[in-house]
Motif scaffolding. Structure first.
Motif, PDB file in Angstrom:
ATOM      1  N   PRO A  33       0.803  -1.236   0.000  1.00 23.86           N
ATOM      2  CA  PRO A  33       0.000   0.000   0.000  1.00 23.86           C
ATOM      3  C   PRO A  33       0.829   1.276   0.000  1.00 23.86           C
ATOM      4  O   PRO A  33       1.949   1.309   0.494  1.00 23.86           O
ATOM      5  CB  PRO A  33      -0.807  -0.125   1.290  1.00 23.86           C
ATOM      6  CG  PRO A  33       0.070  -0.927   2.196  1.00 23.86           C
ATOM      7  CD  PRO A  33       0.772  -1.917   1.312  1.00 23.86           C
ATOM      8  N   SER A  85      -1.848   3.278  -4.514  1.00 32.16           N
ATOM      9  CA  SER A  85      -3.166   3.776  -4.130  1.00 32.16           C
ATOM     10  C   SER A  85      -3.898   4.236  -5.382  1.00 32.16           C
ATOM     11  O   SER A  85      -3.341   4.228  -6.482  1.00 32.16           O
ATOM     12  CB  SER A  85      -3.035   4.959  -3.157  1.00 32.16           C
ATOM     13  OG  SER A  85      -2.520   6.102  -3.843  1.00 32.16           O
ATOM     14  N   ILE A  86      -5.138   4.675  -5.214  1.00 34.20           N
ATOM     15  CA  ILE A  86      -5.899   5.138  -6.375  1.00 34.20           C
ATOM     16  C   ILE A  86      -5.333   6.435  -6.952  1.00 34.20           C
ATOM     17  O   ILE A  86      -5.757   6.850  -8.032  1.00 34.20           O
ATOM     18  CB  ILE A  86      -7.396   5.319  -6.039  1.00 34.20           C
ATOM     19  CG1 ILE A  86      -7.574   6.188  -4.788  1.00 34.20           C
ATOM     20  CG2 ILE A  86      -8.066   3.976  -5.884  1.00 34.20           C
ATOM     21  CD1 ILE A  86      -9.029   6.470  -4.443  1.00 34.20           C
ATOM     22  N   ASP A 107      -9.890   2.630  -2.617  1.00 34.26           N
ATOM     23  CA  ASP A 107      -8.689   2.082  -1.990  1.00 34.26           C
ATOM     24  C   ASP A 107      -9.112   1.085  -0.922  1.00 34.26           C
ATOM     25  O   ASP A 107      -9.980   1.381  -0.089  1.00 34.26           O
ATOM     26  CB  ASP A 107      -7.845   3.191  -1.361  1.00 34.26           C
ATOM     27  CG  ASP A 107      -6.710   3.637  -2.267  1.00 34.26           C
ATOM     28  OD1 ASP A 107      -6.181   2.789  -3.003  1.00 34.26           O
ATOM     29  OD2 ASP A 107      -6.351   4.828  -2.241  1.00 34.26           O
ATOM     30  N   PHE A 111      -4.873   1.312   2.349  1.00 38.48           N
ATOM     31  CA  PHE A 111      -4.310   1.931   1.150  1.00 38.48           C
ATOM     32  C   PHE A 111      -4.776   3.388   1.077  1.00 38.48           C
ATOM     33  O   PHE A 111      -5.917   3.699   1.412  1.00 38.48           O
ATOM     34  CB  PHE A 111      -4.790   1.209  -0.111  1.00 38.48           C
ATOM     35  CG  PHE A 111      -4.154  -0.128  -0.350  1.00 38.48           C
ATOM     36  CD1 PHE A 111      -3.198  -0.299  -1.350  1.00 38.48           C
ATOM     37  CD2 PHE A 111      -4.514  -1.240   0.395  1.00 38.48           C
ATOM     38  CE1 PHE A 111      -2.621  -1.531  -1.589  1.00 38.48           C
ATOM     39  CE2 PHE A 111      -3.942  -2.481   0.172  1.00 38.48           C
ATOM     40  CZ  PHE A 111      -2.981  -2.630  -0.830  1.00 38.48           C
ATOM     41  N   GLY A 112      -3.903   4.263   0.553  1.00 38.43           N
ATOM     42  CA  GLY A 112      -4.300   5.648   0.344  1.00 38.43           C
ATOM     43  C   GLY A 112      -4.803   6.300   1.620  1.00 38.43           C
ATOM     44  O   GLY A 112      -4.136   6.325   2.650  1.00 38.43           O
TER      45      GLY A 112
END
Length: 285
Positions: A33, A85-86, A107, A111-112
């Protein structure tokens, strides 16, 4: 104590210790991540995007992006791979917005900007909640599920429990247990892996059309995997090989964009590659 027994005990203890470590540390190996600060601003050229945060029943926050077009034909729920991440994955939304589809990316936990304790069950529950939220605004006959690598298993699970218009799998795996076994053939993975992700089992219950895209030179997830998956429900499945494609570079192949256009529109037509992600490169970090 005989030497052979002493050696056997050492090997057995080592085996048990490694198994325990793999059980508790597998998140580190499976997920890569990228964390983002809460005030991070998502910016994409020539894209209309709205950020949103959804709170789950256990108090986690799932952060996502909604790429919007005028008069959309439907919406693509894009489930990404196991890295970054996005922030970076958002660059691939153009491959769907160019066909006049809205795109929603999220995400996973950790993550993110997304928070919460990660587990296979929790992620599946989060994604079903996201899907239900989309259904409140859009009929399922206009929803396309797109799963990339790690996301292919989650997309398949969603499709097996719902009735989307289409399921697209990009570089899917048969199961994460099978993928991991290639690298650790002697470990009791069926007992210790916490993310088995049995795509092949979930695929049996998918009722919508299934489209699989896979590079023939994928070194991480073998192309043979998609051949096996395509044989589970052959009447509603079509496999698109991208000759020479690897695991992270399909978007750099013109054939990939032709295939995606055919899948989404249901017909072949010339494409303007300048409107696609063909120039985007995945980070090596």
């Amino acid at each position: 104590m005989p030497v052979w027994l002493h050696i056997t005990l050492i090997v057995l203890i080592t085996y048990i210790v490694i198994s325990v470590l793999l059980y508790y540390l597998q998140d580190y190996f499976l997920f890569k991540p990228e964390k983002l600060p809460k005030d991070f601003q998502f910016l994409y050229e020539n894209q209309v995007v709205e950020e949103y945060n959804i709170e789950t029943r256990d108090g986690a926050i799932i952060n996502g992006l909604h790429f919007k077009v005028e008069n959309p034909k439907g919406v693509v729920l894009y489930l990404k791979g196991n890295s970054k991440s996005i922030k970076g994955w958002g660059k691939f939304a153009v491959d769907f917005t160019r066909h006049n589809y809205d795109v929603i990316m999220v995400d996973y936990r950790g993550f993110g900007k997304s928070t919460g304790k990660r587990s296979q069950k929790a992620i599946k529950r989060d994604l079903q909640f996201i899907y239900n939220t989309i259904k409140e605004e859009v009929s399922e006959k206009y929803i396309i599920l797109y799963g990339r690598s790690l996301g292919s298993g989650f997309a398949t699970k969603l499709a097996s429990m719902n009735n989307p218009k289409l399921l697209i799998l990009d570089a899917p795996y048969y199961s994460l247990t099978k993928v991991t076994k290639r690298y650790m053939p002697f470990m009791p993975l069926s007992l210790i892996i916490r993310y088995p992700m049995p795509t092949y089992k979930w695929l049996k219950y998918v009722k919508c059309p299934i489209r699989i895209v896979h590079g023939t030179d994928d070194k991480l997830i073998s192309f043979k995997t998609s051949i096996k998956l395509s044989q589970i429900k052959p009447k509603q499945t079509r496999l698109y090989p991208i000759i020479g494609g690897g695991h992270k570079n399909l978007n750099t192949f013109e054939e990939y964009h032709k295939v995606l256009s055919e899948i989404i529109t249901g017909r072949e037509k010339p494409i303007d590659l300048t409107t696609t992600s063909i120039g985007v490169k995945h980070s090596k970090k």
